[in-house]
Design a protein around this motif. Structure first.
Motif, PDB file in Angstrom:
ATOM      1  N   ARG A  28      38.650  21.816 100.830  1.00 60.26           N
ATOM      2  CA  ARG A  28      39.307  22.995 100.286  1.00 60.26           C
ATOM      3  C   ARG A  28      38.584  23.420  99.016  1.00 60.26           C
ATOM      4  O   ARG A  28      37.858  22.640  98.406  1.00 60.26           O
ATOM      5  CB  ARG A  28      40.783  22.742  99.994  1.00 60.26           C
ATOM      6  CG  ARG A  28      41.074  21.800  98.825  1.00 60.26           C
ATOM      7  CD  ARG A  28      42.569  21.620  98.631  1.00 60.26           C
ATOM      8  NE  ARG A  28      42.878  20.698  97.560  1.00 60.26           N
ATOM      9  CZ  ARG A  28      43.012  21.047  96.284  1.00 60.26           C
ATOM     10  NH1 ARG A  28      42.844  22.303  95.947  1.00 60.26           N
ATOM     11  NH2 ARG A  28      43.303  20.158  95.360  1.00 60.26           N
ATOM     12  N   GLN A  29      38.754  24.668  98.642  1.00 56.90           N
ATOM     13  CA  GLN A  29      38.115  25.217  97.455  1.00 56.90           C
ATOM     14  C   GLN A  29      39.179  25.541  96.407  1.00 56.90           C
ATOM     15  O   GLN A  29      40.333  25.811  96.736  1.00 56.90           O
ATOM     16  CB  GLN A  29      37.368  26.510  97.812  1.00 56.90           C
ATOM     17  CG  GLN A  29      36.300  26.314  98.878  1.00 56.90           C
ATOM     18  CD  GLN A  29      35.014  25.767  98.309  1.00 56.90           C
ATOM     19  OE1 GLN A  29      34.347  24.989  98.944  1.00 56.90           O
ATOM     20  NE2 GLN A  29      34.660  26.147  97.127  1.00 56.90           N
ATOM     21  N   SER A 420      38.143  18.779  96.318  1.00 53.93           N
ATOM     22  CA  SER A 420      37.937  20.198  96.058  1.00 53.93           C
ATOM     23  C   SER A 420      36.764  20.380  95.114  1.00 53.93           C
ATOM     24  O   SER A 420      36.238  19.409  94.558  1.00 53.93           O
ATOM     25  CB  SER A 420      39.197  20.834  95.459  1.00 53.93           C
ATOM     26  OG  SER A 420      39.486  20.254  94.187  1.00 53.93           O
TER      27      SER A 420
END
Length: 892
Positions: A28-29, A420
């Motif tokens: 995920r970012q 992340s």
């Protein structure tokens, strides 16, 4: 810069297994603004600049810094005096990316004064040394050298030397070494050429060879006698029976920057990837990697890349592809392999990305790449550090990009798994970050390589980044009125651009020039002797917070004075007009002007707006591609190409020469720019620019081809008929430009000065004003639209900068009588400046917005020279709008 990679299995006899893609965490970012960290609490100071290929730095206990430059110089930054000096010059082989590559201070430097270097030894023997020296009182004692390790190399083909040095918190020394394999002639595949006589093109003989140091990360324990011992837990047994016992990680291509987690001892590094034509899950199998080694291991190259994607087996003899290796049980059967044949299971990369946008990690961008790994930060390791990073960054890994110029913070879970990533300090645009370390006071140090490969760059240097939770340090900004000139040189030193983010702080200013110290926010100073002077400004607040800035003044050479005189108007052209001119050059030191160093050109450009940035280089000629040049510099092209000299890619002028006489050259080059390519100029393929519009690619190709055309100088005195604009509309401009480069003097390098005259169309749209407080209306009509200025009330104005009124008799306006009416006053250089003319506009009401316009002329009093023109609108009795204005035309 192509330099990096690594990893392996715990027990060679098969106790470990490879990580499969399905076992990897979900990605995920994090948005760039999600940190909640106040960016104003970071302050940046450029400690030094203008380094010559800085490769690595060692921060000493007193915050002095040692920098290794690739061509062999050892530079020393004195933190107390803020001065930079050269303390040694190694005799190095600096071809094919080799040279002085690594430097690290011993963890016990304060007591033992030991410092380590890794360098390619000059001379005919193909060998690199890992050596220990003594560094005392800012002096490197070269006679103290203890050669710890000799690494045999090849110097026939480029590339990949790596050479980074770093210590773990347990006192172990890590050295990264590139695969040192022919990066050319791989025919779009990986370098596994097993044909007789081609061993230098076979990575199976280096990085996948357990009996070779190259393509590895080594781990050793330095000993007091200048030697080293093998720590427990390396990849191979200490007796060397299965491979070099120093090896910690193998299967690396170019492991360029290495860091060791101070708590877990996990090893991180960036591995610069290859350029192949093999299709992959994202673009081509040409990924750069960030790797994480939790234990010794094999990290896949040259058989696997990224998430263990497999290279096909390519037969360089038959040019046919076959099945690739098995990541769980890779076998090295190359005749060039002198080590074990069965390699450990391949470990996939931690993060990987190619030339195209990444689906997994879109924040990494696209284009050329050089991945690097920085430190893992733990806030409790800096208990009383004044500049420690916010708690938010606790446990995060910092990675950075040499080509793409970003720094990213990577969040991991308690086991070290990826969670992340997010940008770190995006407002700090570091030009080619080469090294990143955190000092004991919590400050982040960045080593910037600069714009161009293999060059001394003015934008290279050391940047110190400080974070403050409480009192913030002032931000120092030093401005010197003149940075170059003859002795004596009188200058004004100004710190007025300095600031402090804490309200109410009172600042004091100290200037240091050599041994002299001066105080004041702004003061006068005279340099009486030739030389190059460092001017250091220190700004201090009442709470002890400090910020500093350094600039340089070069005394001994006066910039040339280049002037262009003319009796004509120097702002506009008209039909059937001409321009008379005379170019004069004076130089105090040269005395006699060298005509070969004087360039005078005259061009008509199809565009005329925003020429200030175009002409800032002062280089005559090629102006028709000035806008294209701005587009070119906005891309990643400058990382590999310079104008005059070979960098990682050929010089633009060399490209121009090769293609100058070829039919369809512009189309061919445009196609290469979009698709990328390899083989034309050597080992470094050009990355594709698939999303670049074809029109832009063709413009860039035309710009490159134009560089090979030698433009002849025009005479220093003459009269030119202005006819090129006929039929070309109103956007064009004539540019007369002159530039002279002097010979240098008193140890100061040559200086170039220039002057120009820009003639544009005398029709100017009123909405193009530089400053004003009126409104702009774009009215849509049934036949199109018309834009004009409106909301003109009493006292409002518009300003147009730097216009020559010589020979101007009047200014014709397109006016719409749409209100109470009033006066247009022309004032010079300010709203209350001298009145040069006025025009009365009657009151009126618009019946037809399209046709209710009339032309009216403001008579201009005889005026010469350039002025800022203020048009002030007056009617003290009116309560609303006075009139509308569309355009103005300067009449001669």
């Amino acid at each position: 810069m192509n330099y990096i990679k690594s990893f392996f299995w715990l027990a060679f006899m098969g106790a470990a297994s490879a990580v499969t893609p399905s076992e990897r965490p979900v990605f995920r970012q994090v948005a760039a603004d999600s940190t909640g960290v106040d960016s104003s609490r970071f302050t940046y100071t450029t400690l030094v600049s203008g380094l010559d290929e800085p490769m690595g730095m060692a921060i000493l206990p007193d915050y002095d810094i040692v920098v290794a430059e690739r061509k062999g110089a050892v530079r020393y930054y004195d933190n107390e005096s803020k001065e930079l000096k050269t303390i040694a010059q190694f005799n190095v082989f600096s071809g094919i990316e080799d040279g002085l590559l690594g430097v690290a201070a011993d963890p016990g430097f304060k007591e033992n004064n030991w410092i380590y270097f890794y360098y390619g030894v000059g001379g005919t023997e193909n060998i690199s040394h890992l050596s220990r020296f003594e560094l005392k009182d800012g002096q490197l004692i070269q006679s103290s050298e203890k050669v710890m390790l000799k690494v045999p190399t090849q110097r026939t083909y480029c590339c990949h030397s790596a050479g980074y040095l770093t210590f773990g918190s347990d006192g172990l020394l890590y050295l990264s070494i590139g695969d040192n394999t022919n990066a050319e002639e791989i025919e779009g595949h990986n370098p596994t050429d097993e044909r007789p006589g081609r061993h230098l093109s076979d990575d199976q003989g280096t990085t996948a060879n357990s009996n070779d140091y190259r393509g590895k990360i080594l781990r050793i324990r330095p000993e007091a006698d200048g030697g080293y011992s093998i720590p427990d837990g390396n990849l191979f047994p200490k007796d060397g029976s299965l491979g070099k016992p120093e090896i910690f990680a193998m299967g690396l291509r170019n492991p360029f920057r290495v860091s060791v987690d101070p708590k877990t001892q996990y090893v991180y590094w960036g591995d610069v990837g290859p350029d192949t034509e093999i299709k992959a899950s994202e673009g081509k199998l040409s990924y750069d990697e960030i790797n994480q080694a939790r234990k010794p291991g094999f990290f896949g190259y040259p058989y696997f890349l990224g998430d263990n994607e497999v290279f096909p087996k390519y037969d360089f003899e038959t040019k046919k592809e076959g099945p690739g290796k098995d990541p769980l049980r890779p076998i090295n059967n190359s005749p060039n392999n002198t080590g074990v044949k069965e390699l450990p299971p391949a470990q996939p990369a931690f993060i990987w990305y190619g030339k195209v946008p990444s689906k997994k990690w879109p924040l990494v961008g696209k284009g050329g790449a050089s991945a690097m790994a920085g430190p893992v930060y733990y806030s409790d390791l800096y208990p009383n550090a004044p500049y420690k990073l916010p708690e938010y960054y606790n446990g995060k890994l910092f990675i950075y990009e040499w080509i793409r110029k970003w720094i990213i913070a990577v969040t991991m879970d308690a086991n070290g798994n990826y969670v992340s990533m997010e940008p770190f300090l995006p407002q700090l645009k570091v030009v080619a970050p080469m090294d990143m370390q955190i000092a004991k006071d919590g400050a982040v140090y960045l080593l910037a390589y600069g714009t161009n490969w293999f060059a001394r760059n003015t934008d290279s240097g050391i940047i110190r980044v400080e974070y403050s939770e409480g009192n913030r340090n002032p931000v120092a900004a030093a401005k010197v009125s003149k940075t170059v000139g003859a002795a004596p040189l009188a200058v004004t030193l100004s710190a007025k651009g300095s600031k402090d983010y804490d309200p109410g702080d009172k600042l004091s200013y100290e200037w240091k020039i050599g041994e002299k110290k001066l105080n004041g926010e702004e003061l006068k100073y005279s340099f009486t002797k030739p030389g190059i002077y460092n001017v250091v400004l220190t700004v201090t607040d009442q709470n002890g917070g400090k910020g500093s800035a350094t600039t340089q003044v070069k005394v001994g050479n006066t910039p040339p004075a280049v002037t262009i005189s003319s009796q004509s108007n120097k702002s506009f052209y008209w039909d059937k007009s001409s321009l008379d001119y005379q170019v004069k050059v004076q130089d105090k030191e040269d005395k006699v002007i060298d005509p070969k160093k004087l360039k005078v050109s005259f061009n008509y450009l199809a565009f005329g707006k925003d020429l200030a940035s175009v002409l800032s280089s002062g280089e005559p000629g090629n102006l028709q591609y000035a806008n294209t040049e701005k587009l070119y510099t906005s891309l990643d092209c400058k990382a590999c190409h310079t104008l005059e000299t070979k960098s990682i890619g050929p010089a633009l002028k060399e490209i121009s020469k090769r293609y100058a006489e070829k039919a369809g050259a512009q189309e061919t080059l445009a196609d290469k720019i979009i698709k990328g390519g390899s083989g034309s100029w050597g080992s470094y393929p050009m990355p594709p620019h698939a999303d670049l519009p074809k029109k832009d690619a063709q413009e860039i190709a035309g710009y490159i081809l134009s560089l090979g055309k030698q433009e002849e100088n025009i005479p220093l005195t003459g009269k030119i008929a202005l006819t090129n604009h006929v039929g070309e509309g109103t956007e064009g401009a004539y540019v007369l430009q002159a530039a002279y480069t002097d010979k240098g003097a008193n140890g100061i390098a040559p200086i170039k000065s220039s002057s120009n005259i820009i003639l544009r169309n005398p029709l100017i749209q009123m909405e193009d004003y530089e400053e004003g407080n009126v409104g702009v209306v774009i009215a849509t009509l049934n036949t199109g639209y018309i834009s004009h200025i409106a909301n003109i009330t009493d006292g409002k104005y518009t300003r147009f900068n730097h216009i020559d009124l010589t020979r101007i008799r009047g200014i014709k306006f397109q006016v719409q009588e749409a209100g109470a009416g009033g006066t247009i006053e022309l004032r010079l250089d300010s709203k209350d400046g001298p009145l040069a003319g006025s025009l009365e506009v009657k009151a009126g009401k618009v019946q037809n917005p399209k046709t209710d316009w009339k032309e009216m002329t403001l008579a201009v009093q005889p005026t010469s020279g350039f002025h800022d023109l203020y048009f002030v609108y007056k009617n003290p009795t009116a309560k609303g709008a006075l009139f509308h204005l569309d355009w103005m035309y300067f009449e001669r």
